[in-house]
Design an enzyme around this catalytic site. Structure first.
Site, short mmCIF file in Angstrom:
data_model
loop_
_atom_site.label_atom_id
_atom_site.label_comp_id
_atom_site.label_asym_id
_atom_site.label_seq_id
_atom_site.Cartn_x
_atom_site.Cartn_y
_atom_site.Cartn_z
N ARG A 299 65.76 5.75 -50.09
CA ARG A 299 65.95 5.20 -49.21
C ARG A 299 64.72 4.35 -47.89
NH1 ARG A 299 71.51 2.96 -47.64
NH2 ARG A 299 72.21 5.22 -48.79
N GLU B 189 73.46 5.17 -56.37
CA GLU B 189 73.31 3.87 -56.57
C GLU B 189 72.45 3.12 -57.32
OE1 GLU B 189 73.89 -0.15 -53.81
OE2 GLU B 189 74.51 1.76 -53.38
N SER C 223 74.35 -3.47 -57.36
CA SER C 223 75.47 -3.41 -57.22
C SER C 223 75.26 -4.45 -57.29
CB SER C 223 75.96 -2.81 -55.74
OG SER C 223 77.13 -3.22 -54.95
N ARG D 205 64.81 2.88 -56.59
CA ARG D 205 65.62 4.39 -57.64
C ARG D 205 65.76 3.69 -59.12
NH1 ARG D 205 70.51 3.73 -53.76
NH2 ARG D 205 69.46 3.36 -52.12
#
Length: 426
Positions: free
Chosen positions: A276, A348, A351, A390
């Site tokens: 993040r 995650e 999305s 990520r």
């Protein structure tokens, strides 16, 4: 933005859908404003019509020699000219108040979206791949990465928390991942590559739903522009204030851009490591289509993201988000969560959302249905194909070796200039 006609036709259904998202009933407030606005609008239109009729009658009265009638009509026109601006201003104020209320409300969930409060109520749809078994205890990327060129300390020294400085082979691997994703989406999945602006105006942020609700999660410049939190903003707004004459084929766009988020709403989450960040790269997917095409495009977009993970042999699971975990502008969302062995958890990585005409109404983005004169609002979809940072984390954790090196996945080697393994600095 919501269609006021649907609220007029079915206020109970509107409130019930809002309730599924944890929002209070609003139809009574909206319809009260709407009734007041329409009454003022009708009054203004009647006055305007009377002014026009009286103005025409003045000439007729003068021609007939009826001076008294002409003077009375002139006085009436003068009164209307005095009263009309106040009514028009009242109508504008009521319209703005109604639009502000409508703009503050989240999109209504699709009927098949499960009800729930947060991510604990999301529904697993499927899994792909089998998590690797290690003969040693796998490390998290934050522990593994520094020896390979993931420099958290320098990033923090330059810019503060949640910024990272990548060096050498690590920077090369991130670039390879991004280029691999972009080439897959353009070469195999039908998306057109775009290079959109990274700074946008208020109207663009409003169009995709970031403003006014999420201003604190964004970065604003001193000249009142915004750094994009995702290329969704720039790509989707490419059709704002337009009528697309032919939308028989969906408009599929993709872009590799930096993204900027203040993460004000995520205090304390993932402060360690590269998951993040305030600045990160992402390959974004956006589709603009006819209402009848949304389901096929949603499936196509989800599959486009899945294929990247499968090409990299990264185990993942597909989750259908519940009403309480969906984004503000979404009607239905699937998340893809990649397996991170260092955390022993799925996290995650993409999305993918269908927004219906929610964003289109905010942008006034329309198309002309075949054989019809009146334009209709488009449907929009967006998703990650994928988040580059990520994915880098997932590659590091899934391909790590006991000696601290990381094997480069076969799919990425054409972009690595002969590097097939990241080796710790000695």
């Amino acid at each position: 933005m919501h269609d006021i006609r649907l609220i007029r036709d079915n206020p109970e259904g509107f409130d019930a859908a809002l309730a599924r998202r944890g929002a209070a009933a609003q139809s009574a407030n909206i319809l009260a404003l709407d009734e007041k606005r329409r009454a003022v609008s009708t009054q203004a239109q009647e006055l305007l019509s009377r002014r026009n009729d009286a103005s025409k009658a003045i000439g007729a009265a003068m021609g007939a020699g009826d001076k008294d009638k002409a003077e009375a009509l002139k006085a009436e026109v003068a009164r209307i000219k005095t009263d009309l601006p106040a009514l028009e201003e009242q109508e504008r104020a009521l319209t703005a108040e109604q639009n502000d209320l409508l703009a503050s409300l989240p999109n209504l969930p699709a009927d098949d979206v499960p009800e729930g409060a947060d991510e604990a109520d999301n529904v697993e749809v499927s899994r792909w791949g089998t998590p690797r078994e290690f003969s040693f205890t796998p490390q998290e990327h934050a522990d593994l990465g520094p020896a390979l060129g993931m420099d958290f300390e320098t990033g923090a020294a330059i810019s503060g928390a949640r910024f990272t400085f990548l060096r050498g082979q690590m920077a090369r691997l991130q670039r390879a991942i991004a280029q691999f994703m972009l080439d897959r989406q353009t070469g195999e999945r039908g998306y057109t590559e775009c290079a959109p602006p990274l700074l946008v105006k208020d109207e663009a942020m409003f169009g995709t739903g970031q403003l006014p609700k999420f201003a604190e999660d964004l970065f604003r410049t001193t000249d009142d522009r915004w750094l994009i939190p995702t290329a969704e903003v720039s790509l989707t707004n490419a059709v704002r204030e337009q009528i697309i004459e032919d939308l028989s084929a969906p408009l599929r766009m993709t872009a590799l851009t930096p993204c900027f988020r203040s993460e004000a709403g995520a205090a304390g989450k993932d402060t360690r490591g590269y998951i993040r960040q305030h600045q990160f790269d992402k390959v974004e997917l956006v589709c603009v289509c006819r209402p009848d095409d949304w389901q096929a495009e949603h499936d196509h977009m989800v599959r486009s993201a899945e294929l990247v993970l499968e090409a990299l042999d990264l185990p993942y699971r597909k989750m259908l988000l519940c009403t309480g975990d969906m984004g503000f502008g979404a009607k239905k969302t699937f998340d893809l969560e990649v397996w991170l062995p260092g955390q022993s958890a799925y996290r995650e990585i993409s999305s993918i959302s269908w927004c219906g005409d929610f964003q289109a109404r905010r942008m006034n983005a329309r198309y002309r249905p075949a054989g019809e004169k009146k334009p209709a609002f488009v449907h929009t979809l967006n998703g990650s194909g994928l988040a580059v940072g990520r994915t880098l984390v997932a590659v590091l954790e899934n391909y790590q070796q006991e000696d601290g090196s990381v094997v480069v996945p076969d799919a990425l080697r054409p972009w690595m200039g002969g590097i097939d393994r990241l080796v710790p600095a000695t």
